[in-house]
Design a protein around this motif. Structure first.
Motif, short mmCIF file in Angstrom:
data_model
loop_
_atom_site.label_atom_id
_atom_site.label_comp_id
_atom_site.label_asym_id
_atom_site.label_seq_id
_atom_site.Cartn_x
_atom_site.Cartn_y
_atom_site.Cartn_z
N THR A 1 52.83 32.73 31.08
CA THR A 1 51.65 32.27 31.11
C THR A 1 51.00 31.42 29.84
N LEU B 1 49.82 27.53 29.79
CA LEU B 1 48.66 27.08 29.48
C LEU B 1 48.57 26.28 28.23
N LEU C 1 43.93 25.10 36.31
CA LEU C 1 44.84 25.85 36.13
C LEU C 1 44.80 26.75 35.26
N LEU D 1 44.48 31.07 35.67
CA LEU D 1 45.37 32.03 34.79
C LEU D 1 44.69 32.67 33.70
N SER D 2 43.88 32.33 33.15
CA SER D 2 42.98 32.89 32.09
C SER D 2 42.07 33.90 32.43
N LEU E 1 43.38 35.84 27.13
CA LEU E 1 44.26 36.63 28.06
C LEU E 1 44.24 38.10 27.49
N LYS F 1 45.58 38.50 34.89
CA LYS F 1 45.95 37.35 35.92
C LYS F 1 47.27 36.87 35.87
N GLU F 2 48.35 37.18 36.72
CA GLU F 2 49.67 36.76 36.61
C GLU F 2 50.14 35.42 37.34
N LEU F 3 51.10 34.83 37.01
CA LEU F 3 51.44 33.51 37.76
C LEU F 3 51.74 33.98 39.26
N ASP F 4 51.16 33.09 40.09
CA ASP F 4 51.39 33.31 41.42
C ASP F 4 51.77 31.89 42.05
N LEU G 1 49.75 28.49 42.68
CA LEU G 1 50.15 27.08 41.68
C LEU G 1 50.16 25.91 42.76
#
Length: 833
Positions: free
Chosen positions: A723, A727, A790, A794-795, A813, A822-825, A829
């Protein structure tokens, strides 16, 4: 038995007061015998008159013819009474004392006599007419005293027994005048009073010194006394004086007795009226000087105990104290009451603890007094006091049309019962106190609401901050003073920075608390914009100028605003008329920071200045309001000196330092609110900061990802690497496209990347463009515009702030295990792009 008939008359008889002389006439009217008394009274020796014609010897020439006829009639057997003028010539007695000539008139009594041989004559008795008339006058006066005087008159003999009393005394004590002869004071008075009067009689008889206006309490006789319509003892005033004979011999003691029962009753009523007026005046002066309810109740009892009663207590409805005006039970007197004051002049009086609660039985006189708003008199046997109380007045406290409580006035056993006037006085006292108590109650309610509002606007008890240990205290003023506008706040800012604020709205009451809340909200809003301290105060100044609203009331406030950067350990400070912060560095004495004071918020028109100071690890920063260092008892300079002395040992735990300051300084005056905010510098370790300068070139994006991946691996934050890399790429790319990079010493443009680790992970990208980034929703046909979207997805938090040479864009974070992150999804995305 009486004295023998041959006993001589004692000195001081009637003959000591009048002169009685006698002489005798023979059958021819000549003076046959001439007594010594006659010689003394008329001043004519016997040798000059014995054998002479009485008319020629004694009667003036112009009256001789008439007197001669009378003498002839007397010798014929008729009595005669007449006046005989005489002139006693001057003389000298055996002791050598001279006596002047005296003209007088003798009253002459001539009585015919018959001798043993049947020869007629006459016996003449002469009395000084002037002395006789004087005695007649005295007898008339004595008769008037004994028969007609409105006061009692008594005559005691030398044996202290009554010789005579007058009609007034006999009418008061019953019986005839004669029936009182031979009695003593013990026959009329209680033992103690009788002994007191007897002692006074004996003293007057022995010394001759009179006793005047001696007050005694005797039986009522035939007249009522005490309270109206009730028989009781008469109160007498007696005056005693010794009585003497003509020769000065004491004959007894006379007493004049006057019934002063009505006068004393009137005096007592007048004194009672004066006492009542004095109590009312005192109540007006002493009750209601404070807006504290308990103090007002104690003031009422301080006026009435022991001046009016022996015990008293004040109860107020608990529901009214809680601010609930309409709870059931108030109307019928059975609701719960709280005892707010108690006082007693009796050592063994039963005590209900102040602050305790209780209820009155519905059928009790106390509940009836509350229910009817009328005074009730409660006999001692009904008050449950184990025989200690004589009587109690249950007096409702009525303010307007509201019964707020009850006051009980009690008198101890043996005291006088409460009368009608006492009840009226108690009602007036309670009415005065009720208004003051109700005002104090309403003030307490408003004070409580303002305090609740104020406390709700303060930060939580243990605010946290990066690189700082925080301790804070807030002490409201006492209930006798209105709530002030003191506040403090701790606001976390991006980049491991913290805003510390302490302020004070000038004024008191609910409006000051509301103004404080508005300013605090404004401060928080401005702080989120990440403005510089001077800019925050300038904006607050404009806001404070408009707080008066339609009332055009101006609200002024002081405030000190500090921003602490945990990475650089630097504080940026701006001040708006507030007291300067105190700094204590390790091993150094406490110091007042020299910060430009500035004008208070709300004055307007004046810019604010900033100062910047760097603080070492372990340094202590203290912000405070004036209530901590200033009161009526000591000035500001003295308070500041004491404050700095109290901070002389800053190495203690911060909470202990706060407690020590409050314990050392005089903070219990209650005149003003007190706010204290203390922060101890805890600089971030060097290995928790990653800081890199990147050239303004496309290759810096990959370089930034590499720095981030390496640093997070060193911090063992592998779950955050993907993440963070993504970012960081977006922010550096934006800096290259839309920023101008940063310049180091005027060289080539550069971009700065900084990673901060504390309770969260913060990533910052710096460039020299002042234009703030703005998030927007990209259209399907747009090739860009999705980077900030984005970052937001994610943050945990993101934003930007201006710097002196450009701007900083940052995101935050959460650390693994601290809170949901928040995780990468992949789907998210794809939808974003």
């Amino acid at each position: 038995m009486g004295a023998p008939f041959w006993q001589s008359s004692p000195p001081g008889s009637i003959y000591d007061h009048i002169q009685v002389a006698s002489f005798a006439l023979d059958a021819d009217g000549r003076i046959e015998r001439w007594s010594a008394r006659a010689e003394e009274l008329l001043g004519i020796p016997a040798a000059e008159v014995v054998g002479r014609d009485a008319v020629l010897a004694l009667v003036p020439e112009e009256h001789r013819a008439d007197v001669g006829e009378k003498v002839a009639e007397i010798l014929d057997g008729r009595e005669w009474t007449g006046l005989l003028p005489y002139r006693r010539p001057a003389s000298t007695d055996a002791a050598g004392a001279a006596h002047p000539a005296v003209d007088g008139i003798a009253e002459l009594y001539v009585m015919p006599t018959t001798g043993a041989d049947g020869v007629r004559g006459a016996l003449c008795v002469a009395v000084d007419a002037y002395a006789l008339r004087r005695i007649e006058t005295d007898l008339a006066a004595s008769q008037a005293v004994f028969g007609q005087a409105p006061m009692g008159f008594l005559l005691f003999g030398t044996d202290l027994q009554l010789v005579r009393v007058n009609e007034r005394f006999a009418a008061a004590f019953g019986g005839t005048v004669a029936s009182h002869a031979g009695r003593t004071p013990r026959d009329y008075l209680p033992r103690a009073e009788a002994e007191r009067v007897t002692a006074a009689l004996r003293q007057v008889l022995d010394t001759g010194e009179p006793v005047t206006d001696m007050q005694i309490l005797g039986p009522a006789g035939e007249e009522p006394s005490g309270r109206e319509g009730q028989p009781g003892s008469l109160r007498w005033s007696i005056s005693l004086y010794r009585v003497h004979s003509g020769t000065g011999r004491p004959m007894g003691v006379a007493a004049i007795a006057s019934d002063v029962t009505r006068r004393r009753r009137a005096e007592s009523e007048a004194a009672s009226t004066r006492r009542n007026l004095a109590l009312l005046n005192e109540a007006g002066a002493r009750i209601g000087n404070s807006l504290d309810l308990e103090t007002t109740a104690r003031e009422l009892l301080g006026v009435t105990v022991p001046q009016f009663c022996d015990m008293a207590c004040v109860d107020v409805y608990q529901s009214l104290l809680d601010g609930d005006e309409g709870r059931p039970g108030i109307a019928d007197g059975s609701a719960e009451l709280r005892r707010v004051a108690f006082a007693s002049a009796v050592s063994d009086a039963p005590v209900t603890a102040v602050g305790s609660t209780h209820r009155f039985d519905f059928h009790s006189p106390y509940a009836a007094a509350l229910r009817t708003a009328q005074v009730r008199r409660v006999p001692g046997g009904e008050s449950g006091d184990s025989g200690l109380v004589q009587t109690t007045l249950a007096v409702p406290l009525v303010a307007g049309d509201t019964v707020v409580g009850l006051v009980q006035f009690s008198r101890a056993r043996g005291s006088e019962d409460f009368g009608e006037r006492d009840a009226a006085l108690a009602e007036q006292l309670a009415a005065r106190a009720a208004v003051c108590i109700d005002n104090a109650r309403l003030y307490r309610r408003e004070h409580s609401r303002a305090l609740i509002l104020q406390r709700s606007l303060l930060p939580p008890g243990d605010p946290g901050a990066a690189g700082l240990d925080i301790a804070c205290r807030y002490l409201p003023g006492n209930t006798a003073t209105e709530v002030g506008g003191d506040w403090f706040d701790v606001i976390e800012l991006p980049g491991h920075r913290t805003a510390l604020i302490v302020g004070d709205v000038m004024g008191r009451g609910l409006r000051a608390a509301v103004a404080m809340g508005e300013l605090r909200t404004a401060v928080r809003t401005l702080a989120m914009l990440d403005l510089e301290p001077a800019e925050v105060l300038a904006a607050l100044d404009e806001i404070a100028g408009g707080l008066g609203g339609v009332s055009d009331e101006v609200y002024l406030a002081t405030c000190v605003y500090v921003v602490y950067d945990a990475v650089t350990r630097r504080c940026t400070i701006a001040n708006a008329g507030h007291l300067p912060p105190v700094v204590v560095e390790p091993g150094e004495p406490p110091l007042l920071l020299e910060v430009p004071t500035g004008m208070p918020l709300g004055v307007g028109g004046e810019p604010f200045e900033e100062v910047e100071v760097e603080l070492p690890d372990g340094a202590l920063l203290a912000l405070y309001t004036d209530g901590l260092v200033e009161s009526r008892d000591h000035g500001l300079d003295e308070g500041l000196d004491e404050f700095r002395k109290a901070l002389s040992d800053p190495a203690q735990p911060l909470e202990d330092v706060c407690d020590h300051v409050l314990d050392t300084l005089y903070t219990r005056h209650g005149e003003d609110d007190i706010a204290l905010l203390m922060a101890r510098i805890r600089g971030l370790p060097a290995d928790t900061v990653g800081d890199w300068l990147l050239p303004a070139e496309p290759r810096s994006v990959a370089l930034a990802r590499e720095h981030a991946r390496t640093q997070l691996a060193a911090w063992q934050l592998e779950p955050l690497i993907d993440t963070t890399e993504l970012l960081v790429s977006e922010l550096v790319t934006n800096a290259l496209r839309h920023g101008e990079g940063g310049r180091s010493g005027g060289g080539e443009p550069e971009i700065r990347l900084r990673l901060l680790l504390d309770r969260t992970l913060v990533c910052e990208v710096w460039d020299s463009n002042l234009v703030q980034p703005r998030r927007r929703r990209a259209r399907d046909t747009d090739e860009g515009g999705r980077g900030l979207q984005l970052v937001s997805m994610l943050s945990n938090n993101w934003g930007s702030r201006r710097t002196h040479r450009g701007k900083t864009v940052w995101y935050e974070l959460a650390l693994p295990g601290s809170e949901p992150r928040k995780e990468l999804d992949a789907e998210a995305l794809l939808s974003a792009f």
